[in-house]
Write a protein that holds these residues in place. Sequence first.
Motif, mmCIF file in Angstrom:
data_model
loop_
_atom_site.group_PDB
_atom_site.id
_atom_site.type_symbol
_atom_site.label_atom_id
_atom_site.label_comp_id
_atom_site.label_asym_id
_atom_site.label_seq_id
_atom_site.Cartn_x
_atom_site.Cartn_y
_atom_site.Cartn_z
ATOM 1 N N ASP A 1 18.627 0.309 -5.571
ATOM 2 C CA ASP A 1 18.260 0.881 -6.470
ATOM 3 C C ASP A 1 17.180 0.163 -7.202
ATOM 4 O O ASP A 1 17.008 -1.265 -6.959
ATOM 5 C CB ASP A 1 18.986 1.836 -7.400
ATOM 6 C CG ASP A 1 19.898 0.773 -8.403
ATOM 7 O OD1 ASP A 1 19.262 -0.164 -8.866
ATOM 8 O OD2 ASP A 1 20.958 1.189 -8.608
ATOM 9 N N SER A 2 16.422 0.829 -8.287
ATOM 10 C CA SER A 2 15.061 0.080 -8.954
ATOM 11 C C SER A 2 15.798 -0.099 -10.329
ATOM 12 O O SER A 2 14.908 -0.749 -11.025
ATOM 13 C CB SER A 2 14.140 0.843 -8.923
ATOM 14 O OG SER A 2 14.375 1.956 -9.631
ATOM 15 N N GLU B 1 17.796 3.973 -2.233
ATOM 16 C CA GLU B 1 16.473 3.542 -2.058
ATOM 17 C C GLU B 1 15.423 4.858 -2.034
ATOM 18 O O GLU B 1 14.218 4.665 -2.508
ATOM 19 C CB GLU B 1 16.398 2.866 -0.466
ATOM 20 C CG GLU B 1 14.967 2.589 -0.325
ATOM 21 C CD GLU B 1 15.016 1.826 1.189
ATOM 22 O OE1 GLU B 1 13.960 1.103 1.425
ATOM 23 O OE2 GLU B 1 16.010 1.992 1.689
ATOM 24 N N ARG C 1 14.275 5.419 -5.790
ATOM 25 C CA ARG C 1 13.897 4.273 -6.633
ATOM 26 C C ARG C 1 12.184 4.402 -6.425
ATOM 27 O O ARG C 1 11.693 4.702 -5.605
ATOM 28 C CB ARG C 1 14.105 2.906 -5.876
ATOM 29 C CG ARG C 1 13.523 2.815 -4.569
ATOM 30 C CD ARG C 1 13.923 1.210 -3.941
ATOM 31 N NE ARG C 1 13.067 0.468 -4.623
ATOM 32 C CZ ARG C 1 13.145 -0.828 -5.190
ATOM 33 N NH1 ARG C 1 14.602 -1.166 -5.055
ATOM 34 N NH2 ARG C 1 12.310 -1.577 -5.698
ATOM 35 N N LYS D 1 22.129 -2.685 -11.705
ATOM 36 C CA LYS D 1 21.945 -2.006 -10.402
ATOM 37 C C LYS D 1 23.015 -1.644 -10.096
ATOM 38 O O LYS D 1 24.270 -2.285 -9.780
ATOM 39 C CB LYS D 1 21.255 -3.099 -9.624
ATOM 40 C CG LYS D 1 19.804 -3.354 -9.832
ATOM 41 C CD LYS D 1 19.218 -4.431 -8.788
ATOM 42 C CE LYS D 1 18.894 -4.013 -7.622
ATOM 43 N NZ LYS D 1 17.798 -3.024 -7.694
#
Length: 363
Positions: A307-308, A345, A348, A302
């Motif tokens: 974030d994903s 974000e 994501r 990450k």
Amino acid sequence: MVAELVTERSRSVTEVPVFEPPNPRTLEPPNPLSMLYDNHGRKINYVRLAVTDRCNLRCFYCMPEEGITYVDKHDLLSYEEMTRLVQLLVDMGIDKVRITGGEPFVRRDMMDFLRHISQIPGLRQINITTNGTTTAPLVPELKAIGIKSVNLSMDTLDPDRFFEITRRNVFKEVMNTFHALLEHGITTKINAVVMDGKNIDDLIPMAELTKNHPVSVRFIEEMPFNGEGSHYPVLNWDHRRILEHLRGAFPNLEKLPDPPNSTSYNYQIPGFKGDIGIIAAYTRTFCGTCNRIRITPQGGLKTCLYDSGVFNVRDLMREGASNEQIRDTFLVALGNRAKDGWEAEKNRNFGLPVTESMSTIGG
């Protein structure tokens, strides 16, 4: 230690801007041959390595009361894989590692792992984040290994509220760890997540903890990483309100210089041994000088907390990738890093809201 952070004080509170986003004052010209840089010119020298997603607490802000579905042991990075990864990152310019979880010390043989990575040339600093429930007996050995700093998660000084927040009756064990850390001279930071309706009455007593102890008490905005999504439709206790509340009790609260890459805005009550930090973890005002990346327990990179996940280094290792191939993958990932937590974000999972537990990310 804390004293090193407070050698220069502002002459008055009014002379220092309050909670303005920091300028990228630590940015340096990229030199990818010797160091890691992202596409915004930020030097990356700090990795937060989560060694497990398991935890022996069930904190209100981290996971549901029933817990989360833990990953199979085989899906976790092995100690050998983590050691290889740390060595590789140190060769790329990483000089600081923070060991997190879950709770790191619920994983067996953790001390052996710490001893191994402490011997990696070029690794300047190993820090640990722990809930302190089982850590006290390990403190002498942590000191001997050379652990520089420990962040102790402790959201209240009241045993009853501690039980309400963590859903476990182990406050005494955590306090034993606190005193053991001080006794052995390990730099100690207390992480307290500020939760509306849960521990607001603790803010002032925790700040007073810095009167007689050389500790840093850091108040953290609550984030939505609790396995359910955010508890509140709005964040009632952001960094500004936390500061206002503290100034109500300590009107002479002094602003301290913030170290390079600091995630906290730092203060001290005159005459007190320790200091106070406020971390705008949800408001995300410190992204401009972010120098850190995260590795999840399953090996996910990450480049931002929000974030994903970018790629999985565990899978690369198990597919036989060379160090050079893994190194190149890191460089590509950092060359496409979001400029801040809001952009991360937004990007994501096609804009889906955050629902994972912090223990699956790395605290």
